[in-house]
Design a protein around this motif. Structure first.
Motif, PDB file in Angstrom:
ATOM      1  N   ASP A  81       0.762  -1.758  -0.115  1.00 13.66           N
ATOM      2  CA  ASP A  81       0.365   0.054   0.171  1.00 13.66           C
ATOM      3  C   ASP A  81       0.907   1.213   0.083  1.00 13.66           C
ATOM      4  O   ASP A  81       0.625   1.806  -0.323  1.00 13.66           O
ATOM      5  N   TYR A  82       1.607   0.965   0.705  1.00 10.72           N
ATOM      6  CA  TYR A  82       2.573   2.799   0.820  1.00 10.72           C
ATOM      7  C   TYR A  82       3.052   2.670  -0.438  1.00 10.72           C
ATOM      8  O   TYR A  82       3.803   4.065  -0.999  1.00 10.72           O
ATOM      9  N   ARG A  83       3.896   1.741  -1.096  1.00 10.89           N
ATOM     10  CA  ARG A  83       4.389   1.733  -2.155  1.00 10.89           C
ATOM     11  C   ARG A  83       3.819   1.969  -3.313  1.00 10.89           C
ATOM     12  O   ARG A  83       3.590   3.193  -4.235  1.00 10.89           O
ATOM     13  N   LEU A  84       2.331   1.831  -3.525  1.00  7.87           N
ATOM     14  CA  LEU A  84       1.974   2.256  -4.495  1.00  7.87           C
ATOM     15  C   LEU A  84       1.553   3.598  -4.494  1.00  7.87           C
ATOM     16  O   LEU A  84       1.014   4.164  -5.664  1.00  7.87           O
ATOM     17  N   LYS A  85       1.047   3.904  -2.906  1.00  8.14           N
ATOM     18  CA  LYS A  85       0.531   5.285  -2.572  1.00  8.14           C
ATOM     19  C   LYS A  85       1.572   6.407  -2.939  1.00  8.14           C
ATOM     20  O   LYS A  85       1.426   7.447  -3.299  1.00  8.14           O
ATOM     21  N   ASN A  86       2.744   5.850  -2.623  1.00 10.10           N
ATOM     22  CA  ASN A  86       3.639   7.101  -3.529  1.00 10.10           C
ATOM     23  C   ASN A  86       4.927   6.584  -4.270  1.00 10.10           C
ATOM     24  O   ASN A  86       5.606   7.252  -4.651  1.00 10.10           O
ATOM     25  N   GLY A  87       4.479   5.606  -5.132  1.00 10.69           N
ATOM     26  CA  GLY A  87       5.255   5.317  -6.502  1.00 10.69           C
ATOM     27  C   GLY A  87       6.622   5.185  -5.865  1.00 10.69           C
ATOM     28  O   GLY A  87       7.332   5.673  -7.272  1.00 10.69           O
ATOM     29  N   ILE A  88       6.798   4.137  -5.027  1.00  8.64           N
ATOM     30  CA  ILE A  88       7.684   3.676  -4.253  1.00  8.64           C
ATOM     31  C   ILE A  88       8.596   3.249  -5.326  1.00  8.64           C
ATOM     32  O   ILE A  88       7.799   2.222  -5.551  1.00  8.64           O
ATOM     33  N   LYS A  89       9.697   3.010  -5.862  1.00  9.71           N
ATOM     34  CA  LYS A  89       9.948   0.965  -6.997  1.00  9.71           C
ATOM     35  C   LYS A  89      11.412   1.134  -6.199  1.00  9.71           C
ATOM     36  O   LYS A  89      12.131   1.917  -5.528  1.00  9.71           O
ATOM     37  N   ASP A  91       8.648  -5.852  -5.392  1.00  2.04           N
ATOM     38  CA  ASP A  91       8.148  -4.909  -6.176  1.00  2.04           C
ATOM     39  C   ASP A  91       7.646  -5.452  -7.597  1.00  2.04           C
ATOM     40  O   ASP A  91       6.956  -5.927  -8.202  1.00  2.04           O
ATOM     41  N   GLN A 112       4.673  -6.604  -9.180  1.00  7.72           N
ATOM     42  CA  GLN A 112       4.514  -6.170 -11.496  1.00  7.72           C
ATOM     43  C   GLN A 112       3.638  -7.088 -11.506  1.00  7.72           C
ATOM     44  O   GLN A 112       2.493  -7.146 -12.483  1.00  7.72           O
TER      45      GLN A 112
END
Length: 509
Positions: A259-267, A273, A277
């Motif tokens: 959730d945090y990565r999708l919300k903040n566009g973090i890769k 990751d 994908q």
């Protein structure tokens, strides 16, 4: 009253018929077998007096050289133990289509973390294996090596702290837990993108949960052994492998990270990751009616299960390999010194003396040391394959039926004096190229073989090697007054483990 007596008679009759049908299977097939006991089969004493490797040794010694395989019963499970290396190759590689599944426990309905790559079957396994393979390419391994080397520096610092504190105890350090803290931090970073801080804090949350996976049992040892050997029956009874709080911890960790990565566009180019994908690709394929939809797309539970098995397999097996390796090096100081000289020689030609993916590949003696460690101390006592349809055993008239388990006794093969003379001796020269070439390819199986071998074998070996290099460069390991020689091995659990930890004397070089 008559009805009750009749009902009891029917139940007893059915139980007797079941008993006769199961426990006369090998006799009816004309296969040599060890006589079973009711309910236990050939598993009497498992988890208390005996480990799987010890029961396997008894069966292996009984049938090796007399038949290509022998019959046994793991509780109610009809099991064929293969003792012939050519037949092992047939099962694991040439006739893999008959033995694709491991027949291991999974119950995704009640215990979602059991739906991982190790236990998946059929087309779900094929699809997931194909999807996860890109995680372990050479390019990804190079990237992960940089992360592992960084954690390796922290491992050296943590060991220095342990050595300082151990001066009041004749330099004694318990190395198994320290190695597990190292691999926990590595996996936390490479799989979850999280800093676990286990090396700084032995009681860090991820380390505690990792420890509890192997120390807190949902059931008794005998019930655990039953689940391992009779997974479909255990699933029918809706049993679970893990305590609920551990399941909830990993589910919430993956949920929060995704959730945090999708919300903040973090890769971060790590395992999570890759799963994000895959979920996007799978959902898109499902919309178009293409490919296997893996139960309505790659669900959060499926993502968590893959991350969970990456964590468990990655931290426990590699940390055990490292600790067994250091134990053997402490008992063989000449081998330890030769390894140290190779490490210094290779890194002495590298700018800054920094360890890397490429410099690691130049350490051939290190490769032999790790290979011999896994020969003498294979983490899995045996490999399991399940026959998915009738299979005629080559060069015999015997047909194995669907559902029969096949066991490949890895530990016993690795300790067979006809294959490895003086098997209890730690001798890395066994893995010099010429010696390897002269041995049967199925005589060494720490990672399995064939299409269902360990997907993370390269990652595991790299992680273990970096840990060993990070320590051998800075410290000397030797036998102390608390070192067990030989080691007392645990009877509990499935994986090979020492009963009382591993204590060594550690000094700065």
């Amino acid at each position: 009253m008559l009805f009750t007596i009749g009902l009891v008679a029917v139940v007893l009759g059915l139980a007797y018929r079941f008993y006769i049908n199961i426990y006369t299977y090998w006799e009816r097939k004309g296969v040599p077998f060890e006589k079973p006991l009711p309910i236990f089969g050939n598993m009497k004493g498992i988890g208390s007096k005996l480990h799987f490797r010890e029961i396997n040794q008894r069966i292996y010694d009984k049938f090796k050289g007399k038949a290509s395989f022998g019959g046994m019963y793991t509780f109610f499970r009809r099991t064929a133990m293969i003792t012939d290396l050519d037949l092992i190759k047939q099962v694991m590689i040439k006739d893999f289509s008959y033995f694709q599944d491991r027949g291991t426990f999974n119950n995704t309905r009640d215990d979602p973390l059991t739906g991982h790559l190790f236990s998946l079957e059929g087309e779900e396994w094929r699809s997931m294996r194909h999807k996860l393979s890109p995680v372990f390419t050479s390019g990804k391994m190079k990237h992960m090596t940089e992360v592992i080397v960084d954690v390796g520096h922290r491992l050296g610092d943590a060991m220095a702290k342990e050595v300082k504190e151990a001066q009041k105890d004749d330099g004694n350090v318990e190395i198994k837990d320290l190695c597990a803290r190292f691999t926990t931090d590595v996996i936390g970073s490479c799989a979850f993108g999280l800093e676990c801080y286990s090396l700084q804090d032995p009681n860090a949350e991820f380390r505690q949960k990792g420890r509890e996976i192997f120390t807190r049992r949902r059931y008794s040892q005998i019930v655990q052994a039953f689940m391992v050997s009779n997974p479909k029956l255990a699933k029918f009874f809706r049993m679970k492998a893990l305590p609920d709080d551990i399941t909830n911890f990993f589910l919430s960790t993956v949920q929060n990270t995704v959730d945090y990565r999708l919300k903040n566009g973090i890769k971060r180019n790590d395992f999570i990751d890759q799963l994000i994908q895959l979920r996007a690709e799978d959902q898109e394929a499902a919309k178009k009616g293409m490919g296997i939809d893996l139960s309505h797309g790659l669900t959060l539970e499926q993502m968590a299960a893959q991350a969970f098995v990456f964590f468990v397999a990655g931290f426990e097996t590699s940390s055990s390999t490292m600790s067994f390796c250091l134990y053997e090096l402490a008992n063989n100081p000449d081998i330890q010194q030769r390894l140290r000289e190779e490490i210094e020689s290779v890194l002495g030609n590298v700018e800054g003396g920094e360890l890397s993916y490429d410099s690691l590949a130049q350490m051939s003696y290190l490769d032999q040391v790790i290979a011999e460690t896994l020969r003498k101390h294979p983490l899995l006592p045996h490999l399991i394959r399940e026959c998915n349809r009738e299979y005629k055993v080559p060069n015999t008239d015997i047909v194995l039926d669907k559902g029969v388990n096949v066991v490949i006794p890895v530990h016993n093969i690795h300790h067979d004096p006809e294959i490895y003379p003086a098997p209890e001796k730690f001798d890395p020269s066994r893995f010099e190229p010429e010696q390897v070439k002269d041995r049967h390819p199925m005589a060494y199986l720490p990672f399995g073989d064939g299409p269902r071998n360990c997907i993370g074998l390269r990652f595991g070996k790299i992680q273990s090697k970096i840990g060993i290099v990070s320590l051998i460069r800075r410290f000397k390991f030797s036998v102390s007054n608390r070192t067990e020689v030989p080691l007392i091995m645990s009877k509990k659990g499935f994986l090979l483990a020492s009963e009382n930890g591993i204590y060594l004397k550690v000094e700065a070089v």
